[in-house]
Structures are given as C-alpha cells and as structure tokens.
Design a protein around this motif. Structure first.
Motif, PDB file in Angstrom:
ATOM      1  N   LEU A  66      51.247  46.798  28.660  1.00 30.80           N
ATOM      2  CA  LEU A  66      50.632  45.559  29.142  1.00 30.80           C
ATOM      3  C   LEU A  66      50.635  45.501  30.662  1.00 30.80           C
ATOM      4  CD1 LEU A  66      49.390  42.795  28.527  1.00 30.80           C
ATOM      5  CD2 LEU A  66      51.708  41.877  28.280  1.00 30.80           C
ATOM      6  N   LEU A  67      51.723  45.968  31.282  1.00 28.23           N
ATOM      7  CA  LEU A  67      51.801  45.987  32.742  1.00 28.23           C
ATOM      8  C   LEU A  67      50.737  46.910  33.325  1.00 28.23           C
ATOM      9  CD1 LEU A  67      53.264  45.237  35.389  1.00 28.23           C
ATOM     10  CD2 LEU A  67      54.804  47.173  34.971  1.00 28.23           C
ATOM     11  N   VAL A  68      50.616  48.119  32.759  1.00 28.15           N
ATOM     12  CA  VAL A  68      49.608  49.064  33.241  1.00 28.15           C
ATOM     13  C   VAL A  68      48.206  48.506  33.043  1.00 28.15           C
ATOM     14  CG1 VAL A  68      48.600  51.343  32.853  1.00 28.15           C
ATOM     15  CG2 VAL A  68      51.085  51.076  32.881  1.00 28.15           C
ATOM     16  N   ALA A  69      47.950  47.919  31.858  1.00 27.87           N
ATOM     17  CA  ALA A  69      46.630  47.348  31.579  1.00 27.87           C
ATOM     18  C   ALA A  69      46.306  46.207  32.535  1.00 27.87           C
ATOM     19  CB  ALA A  69      46.568  46.866  30.136  1.00 27.87           C
ATOM     20  N   SER A  70      47.311  45.387  32.861  1.00 29.40           N
ATOM     21  CA  SER A  70      47.090  44.268  33.788  1.00 29.40           C
ATOM     22  C   SER A  70      46.785  44.770  35.193  1.00 29.40           C
ATOM     23  CB  SER A  70      48.325  43.355  33.814  1.00 29.40           C
ATOM     24  OG  SER A  70      48.571  42.804  32.550  1.00 29.40           O
ATOM     25  N   ILE A  71      47.497  45.830  35.617  1.00 27.88           N
ATOM     26  CA  ILE A  71      47.235  46.401  36.945  1.00 27.88           C
ATOM     27  C   ILE A  71      45.826  46.988  37.001  1.00 27.88           C
ATOM     28  CG2 ILE A  71      47.904  48.225  38.553  1.00 27.88           C
ATOM     29  CD1 ILE A  71      50.801  47.811  37.612  1.00 27.88           C
ATOM     30  N   VAL A  72      45.446  47.702  35.936  1.00 27.33           N
ATOM     31  CA  VAL A  72      44.102  48.286  35.882  1.00 27.33           C
ATOM     32  C   VAL A  72      43.043  47.193  35.892  1.00 27.33           C
ATOM     33  CG1 VAL A  72      42.493  49.593  34.436  1.00 27.33           C
ATOM     34  CG2 VAL A  72      44.841  50.397  34.726  1.00 27.33           C
ATOM     35  N   GLN A  73      43.275  46.137  35.084  1.00 27.99           N
ATOM     36  CA  GLN A  73      42.323  45.025  35.037  1.00 27.99           C
ATOM     37  C   GLN A  73      42.196  44.346  36.394  1.00 27.99           C
ATOM     38  OE1 GLN A  73      40.242  43.965  32.870  1.00 27.99           O
ATOM     39  NE2 GLN A  73      39.679  41.986  33.769  1.00 27.99           N
ATOM     40  N   MET A  74      43.326  44.171  37.061  1.00 27.14           N
ATOM     41  CA  MET A  74      43.310  43.548  38.378  1.00 27.14           C
ATOM     42  C   MET A  74      42.571  44.427  39.389  1.00 27.14           C
ATOM     43  SD  MET A  74      46.606  41.907  40.328  1.00 27.14           S
ATOM     44  CE  MET A  74      46.890  40.796  38.980  1.00 27.14           C
ATOM     45  N   GLY A  75      42.722  45.754  39.234  1.00 24.38           N
ATOM     46  CA  GLY A  75      42.033  46.664  40.145  1.00 24.38           C
ATOM     47  C   GLY A  75      40.536  46.713  39.908  1.00 24.38           C
ATOM     48  N   LEU A  76      40.138  46.596  38.637  1.00 24.50           N
ATOM     49  CA  LEU A  76      38.710  46.663  38.315  1.00 24.50           C
ATOM     50  C   LEU A  76      37.987  45.355  38.608  1.00 24.50           C
ATOM     51  CD1 LEU A  76      38.839  48.631  34.925  1.00 24.50           C
ATOM     52  CD2 LEU A  76      38.256  49.517  37.190  1.00 24.50           C
ATOM     53  N   SER A  77      38.704  44.233  38.504  1.00 24.27           N
ATOM     54  CA  SER A  77      38.076  42.930  38.764  1.00 24.27           C
ATOM     55  C   SER A  77      38.081  42.658  40.258  1.00 24.27           C
ATOM     56  CB  SER A  77      38.834  41.820  38.038  1.00 24.27           C
ATOM     57  OG  SER A  77      38.878  42.075  36.658  1.00 24.27           O
ATOM     58  N   PRO A  78      36.944  42.378  40.833  1.00 25.06           N
ATOM     59  CA  PRO A  78      36.922  42.074  42.268  1.00 25.06           C
ATOM     60  C   PRO A  78      37.680  40.789  42.553  1.00 25.06           C
ATOM     61  CG  PRO A  78      34.795  41.591  41.248  1.00 25.06           C
ATOM     62  CD  PRO A  78      35.611  42.296  40.213  1.00 25.06           C
ATOM     63  N   PRO A  79      38.637  40.819  43.475  1.00 26.44           N
ATOM     64  CA  PRO A  79      39.414  39.608  43.778  1.00 26.44           C
ATOM     65  C   PRO A  79      38.530  38.549  44.425  1.00 26.44           C
ATOM     66  CG  PRO A  79      39.929  41.349  45.340  1.00 26.44           C
ATOM     67  CD  PRO A  79      39.029  41.957  44.314  1.00 26.44           C
TER      68      PRO A  79
END
Length: 729
Positions: free
Chosen positions: A584-597
């Motif tokens: 879940l931590l890895v998926a959240s980091i990946v999701q945060m990286g793919l989503s433009p802030p």
C-alpha cells in the motif's frame, strides 16, 4: 489474620524484596540469570501490591466510567466525516456493491488485526503513543512523536470543516433556505439573476461565494473570511471545553456526539425511502460491476479507506485504550468497533444514494420538460415531422420513458443533423454516475437535495448538526492523541496543555479561513497524513512483532485477556499485514508520483472549477508536511543510538513504567543512588549503603513509590544496564 498483622507482614516482605534488589543491583550487569531473578522478584512485588487492599501504591490514571462510554469514544473517533462523504463515493466509483468485497477482505487482513494491536499495546502499557513506543524500544520512540505531529496537522484542517458545518447549521434556521434560489442583482434599470449563480447552481454559488468567498488561486489569499473565522473559533472553543478535563469531560459528551449521528442517519434513511426516485439511487449503488473489482486501483483505495476509517496510526486509539483496565477484553472491542464502523459506512451510503436518487429524479424531470418544449418548438417550425412522434405520446404529461423513446426515434431519423437540434438524453443513471465526494457532496449535492424536502430547514439543521457531531467525535480522539502522550511523558498539567494546544491550533488555522483557505485544506488533506501514517503503522507493526517479539506479545495478550488469541492474528501481524502495508505504501507513492500535484480552483467568471498546479512554494509546503510528520522517527533513533541525551537528566521528566502506573523519578539524588541510576557498574562506585532508602517512599510523601530507573522503558531496576535488550519488558 488481623489487619494490623497483614500490614506488618507486608512491610517485612517489602524490606526483604528491597534488600534482594539492592544486592542484585551490584551484581555483574552481564549476568542474565541475575536479571531474570530480579524481574521475578519485582513481578512478585507487583502481585503483592496489586492484591493487597489499602496498598500505598494506587493507580491514579483516569479511567472510563463504563465500558459503554469507552466503546462510544472509540466509535466516535473511528466513525467520522469520511464514512459519510468518502465511502459512498468510493462505492459508486469502484463497482457499487462489488466494492464491499475488497473492503471486507482488507478489513479482515489489515483493519481488525492492526486495530486490535493498537488497542492491546495501549491497554497493556497504559500510556499514550510516545510512552508506548518508548516502552517497547526507546530507539523507536519517534513513532509516538510522529503520531502527535500528524494528529496536529489533521486537527488543524479537520476543525475547519467543523467550522464550515457550524456556519451552515446557523444558516439553516430560515425558510426558504438561503441556498434555495439564486440571488437577484439590481441596477439602475432592471433586476437580473447573479451571473455566477446562473452559470452554476444556487447551492454551488452559495458554497463558493457566500460561505467561502473563495479566491481564484492559492497564491491570492484575499484576506480573512470573518464569518468562517468566527465559526473556527467556536469550533475550537467547543473542542477545548470538551477536552479540558480529559476523558472525564469528553467521555460524557460521547453519549450524545457518538449516538446522535445514528439517529439522524436512520431518520434520513426512512425519509429518503419515502421520496420519489430513492429506490433508483439505492439500486444504482448496489448494482455490482464485477469487472471493476479486478482492478488494482480498487484494492488500493479500499485498503486506504480501511486504514483511515479506523484511525490507525493517529495515537487516538492507543490513548483511549490506555485508560482501560488491564484485563479488559480488547479483542472483543476491536472486532465490535471495526464492524460498527463498517455498518455505519453502509448505512451512510444507503442514505446518500437514497437522497441522490431523489435529487437525480427531480433533475431528470426538469430535463424531460425542457427538452419536450424544444421538440414542440421544432415541430411547429417544421424541423421535425409529426409522423416521427408515436400517437400515444402526450407532451403535456410526458414521462421519462416516453421522452427517451421519442429521443431515440429522432436520433435515428435525423442522424446527420441531430447535434444541431440541441436535444439531450434524460437518464437518471447519467445523474447518478456524476460521482461527488467530500465538500462537494456535503455542501453542494446534499444541500441541493434537501431544498426539495418538505420542511427543508428542519432536515438541514439535523444534517449539519450530525456533521458537527461526527467531526467532534473524531476531533476528541485526534486531540487525545496529542494531549495524552505529552502529559504522560513530560508531566504537564492537562488543562493548561489543552488550552495552549487549542489556542496555537486556532491561530495557525487562520490560514484555512482566508479566501484561499479551501485550497490549503485540500493540500493538508492530500499530503500531511497519508504517507506518514502508513510509515508509522508499518513501524508499529515491526516494533511489536520484531523488536518486542511476537511470541512475547501473544503471551502478554493471553495474560491480559485470560485466553490465547487466535493464531490468525499471529500470522497476520508477523507476515500478512506488514506485506500488505508495504504494498500500500509503494502504491501510494507511485500514485502520488503519477498524479500531478495540484488543486481545483474556482474560476468566478466561468463559474466552474479548473485544475491548477501548485506553485513552487506550494510544492515546498507539500513536501515539508510529509517530511516534518515523519522526521521525529529518524531524529529520536539517532539521539538514542548516539546517546546524545541522558534520559536520567533533569532536562526531561524521567518516567518509568510499572504495570500501567507512572512513577516520576526524583531529580536530585545523592551519592551512590545517583550512580546507580546513571547505569554505572559497581566497580565504578563506592560500596553502596544497602538499605531501603532507594526504594521506599520518602517520609510524608503522598506520591507513588519511586524506583531508580531513568529511561523510558520497562520500569525495572536492571533496565539501564547497557547490555539489557531494550525490548525486554
């Protein structure tokens, strides 16, 4: 045996025990056999103290007045605004009824086991989050500080949402409701509808312009919104008054704040089911889309929702549990609260979709009427032939089914020029598929639906009072996650600390009641808690299973509960939960990286939202929030690792832990006793004067017994020996 004889016997036993401890303190610190002997002696002393009535050592820690009060506090903390405005959105977005399957699976894999773990360590050690993790391993004491920082960040913006709810609550005592119609603007020549409202809707306009008076970007602060500033002050005053006496004051309020939302939800469900179109909404919600359930994103979002719905990692669960008796059945509590939370989410989803179904039905009826009028005009001017229209169609009382039949016929016949006719399909499913969450659901979609209710002010008052109570229940647990660990660790007065904490939070919270404040709420919500809390809970799991030892922890649970917990928890804690959390931590980091802030800014001229990327300083703030939240973990680890702070020094309050009782250390000790506390070996100090002055309570002192142990940890004499494993309890 007469009472006086019992007292004499206890005093003699105490002297013998203390003499043995004196001798043991001067043995070689590397001798494990002596350590174990000392621990057994101390344990026997604890037994004697616990069972003797009228013992000098009293457990002065506050306690819940009843089991019901405790359960309501945990339910109030875990059941929050996310259950009402996040879970229904995820259910709609991720396959309807099919979403409940991954949610339940993950509730069993990570939700209940980790919730049980936090309840158990809080109840076993009877300290807040800082004390608990110092107890298990001082090097991991930063976990507790990280929890406090995250709690503070979340409290800053969570109370702003309560302030928004208070504002809407105060505006609900009028008929018609102020967001029922668009306002009229008068000039010298004529009156017209406010353009911003006309382009959007009455409820949308009221939210963005009347309530928030929002600016067009994050960089444009626009000054304070004084209406929301007053509401924020009122929210913090309510929290402060409720928390100022700890659980003695907040516990009584829980009876109302935790139960009232259920009364409102049940009333809304009954009322909603009687509304036209509510069944369409519920059917849409529970129609499973099984193909979506196989997507990894669905499982990631379900895991995230389970994680945050139970309040894992915040410290509030540990703080509330620390006020329990040591033999309380926390396993039953974990299962009960987890499933209450789940069924509350399902109940809230039923209410939301019943009301949204009613709203969709009203919008659909308006769509049918408007497009039927367009068809009649097209028939009059000859753009459409009367032969296209079935003979049974009556445009004066046309139904949605009849309109869609006519729409399909016209679309087939006028295929090439259909777009120029300006007709729209009117399907309830199209409205229900417009997923809304968060403030968009509570302050726009739901408020719009309530304007069509009979006696709409009453339902509006009930709804926003429910939001206030849901928010307060979560705020009590969040603030308890800050106050309890600090009071336990630094021995400050709870009343003073509560007032200071609320004042500081209010003044920092003023950034959220600027005209651009809503954008800061979004920023904090996205970046201040998600990753830090995941890291905190992973470290909690590792601390218990690897540092302290899963086998030893299972024995502690057996000692507390009176029975051995299922081996299911053993394997979940040791293998499955950490693995799932890491994924879940890895998926959240990946999701945060793919989503433009970025954030959705309200553009006044177009009366619509537009995505904006964060400016450079905004990105710095986002990164700083995550770093500051998790920074205590490495800092405390390095401080402990390098011995940069002497735990026994007077700079910090030294605390030892003894079966849940706190024993504050004397700061000014003399001679040999001080040497023992600082962990010097017997060879480095003169021959000590063996006696009871080290351990016995000083004459005339009303406080608890003191033991020469100056580190956060096990509360036994040998704890400061350099080769003693920090995890040994």
């Amino acid at each position: 045996m007469p009472k006086n004889s019992k007292v004499v016997k206890r005093e003699l036993d105490d002297e013998v025990i203390e003499s043995v401890k004196d001798l043991l303190s001067n043995e070689d610190s590397s001798d494990d056999a002596f350590k174990k002997s000392e621990l057994m002696v101390d344990d026997q002393e604890e037994k004697d103290v616990d069972v003797e009535e009228g013992s000098d050592v009293e457990d002065e820690r506050p306690a819940w007045n009843s089991k019901l009060q405790y359960i309501l506090a945990q339910v109030g903390f875990s059941v929050g605004l996310g259950n009402v405005w996040r879970f229904p959105y995820l259910c709609q977005k991720n396959g309807g009824g099919a979403y409940l399957v991954p949610y339940l699976v993950l509730l069993l894999i990570i939700g209940i086991p980790l919730f049980f773990l936090e309840l158990a360590v809080g109840q076993r050690i009877r300290r807040g989050s800082i004390g608990v993790w110092n107890y298990i391993s001082p090097k991991l004491g930063g976990i507790g500080f990280a929890s406090c920082v995250v709690c503070f960040f979340v409290a800053l913006y969570y109370n702003v949402i309560i302030g928004w709810s208070l504002f809407y609550f105060s505006q609900s005592f009028q008929h018609p409701l102020p967001w029922d119609q668009c306002p009229l603007v008068k000039n010298t020549s004529h009156t017209f509808v406010e353009p911003e409202c006309e382009k959007s809707s009455a409820t949308t306009y009221y939210w963005y312009r009347e309530a928030l008076n929002i600016s067009s970007s994050l960089s444009e602060s626009g000054g304070l919104n004084w209406k929301m500033t007053i509401c924020l002050l009122a929210a913090w005053v309510m929290v402060c008054l409720a928390m100022i006496k700890g659980i003695q004051s907040s516990g009584k309020i829980m009876y109302f704040s935790s139960l009232f939302p259920y009364v409102v939800l049940l009333c809304f469900l009954i009322r909603g089911l009687l509304l036209n179109g509510s069944v369409d909404g519920i059917r849409h919600m529970f129609t499973p889309k099984l193909e979506i359930m196989l997507e990894p994103k669905v499982w990631r979002e379900a895991a995230t929702q389970v994680f945050f719905a139970l309040g894992l990692g915040f410290g509030g669960v540990i703080a509330f549990s620390s006020y329990n008796k040591r033999d309380n059945n926390c396993h039953f509590d974990a299962v009960l609260v987890s499933f209450i939370n789940f069924f509350t989410s399902v109940l809230a989803t039923l209410v939301v979709f019943a009301v949204l179904g009613f709203k969709a039905n009203i919008i659909n009826e308006k769509c049918v009427i408007q497009n039927s009028e367009k068809i009649l005009k097209l028939l009059k001017i000859g753009n459409l032939s009367q032969d296209m229209i079935p003979h049974h169609i009556n445009f004066s009382s046309i139904t949605a089914e009849d309109y869609n039949l006519v729409y399909d016929i016209i679309q087939k016949v006028k295929e090439e020029e259909f777009d120029s006719l300006g007709l729209k399909s009117c399907l309830i499913e199209d409205e229900l598929n417009k997923a809304v969450q968060g403030t968009g659901l509570a302050f726009i979609a739901f408020t719009e639906a309530m304007t069509h209710f009979p006696a709409s002010p009453f339902w509006s008052v009930m709804f926003f009072l429910m939001l206030v109570n849901l928010g307060l229940g979560s705020m009590f647990g969040t603030i308890e996650g800050i106050i309890t660990p600090i009071v336990d660790t630094f021995k400050v007065r709870k009343e003073i600390l509560t007032v200071i904490c609320c004042l500081v939070a209010f003044f920092i919270g003023l950034i959220f009641v600027q005209r651009s404040g809503n954008y800061f709420v979004t920023m904090f919500d996205d970046y201040s808690a998600t990753l830090p809390l995941l890291i905190v809970v992973i470290l909690e799991n590792i601390a218990v299973t690897r540092i302290y030892g899963i086998d030893k922890f299972m024995e502690d649970l057996k000692d507390m509960l009176g029975f051995s917990p299922s081996q299911y928890y053993y394997y979940m804690w040791k293998y499955v939960s950490p693995l799932v959390l890491l994924c879940l931590l890895v998926a959240s980091i990946v999701q945060m990286g793919l989503s433009p802030p970025g954030y959705n800014a309200w553009i006044e001229d177009m009366a619509t939202e537009e995505f904006h990327s964060y400016p450079t300083w905004g990105m710095i703030v986002c990164i700083s929030l995550m770093v500051l939240a998790i920074l205590p973990v490495p800092i405390v680890f390095m401080v402990r690792r390098c011995n940069l702070i002497d735990d026994s020094s007077g700079s910090l309050a030294s605390v030892s832990y003894k079966r849940g009782r706190i024993i504050k250390e004397p700061v000014n000790l003399e001679g040999d006793d001080t040497s023992l506390i600082h962990g010097k070996s017997p060879s480095e100090v003169p021959s000590p004067n063996f006696g009871k002055n080290i351990y016995r309570k000083q004459t005339g002192s009303p406080t608890l017994d003191t033991a020469p142990n100056g580190r956060y940890g096990i509360g036994y004499l040998m704890a400061d020996m350099p080769d003693m494993p920090e995890s040994d309890l």
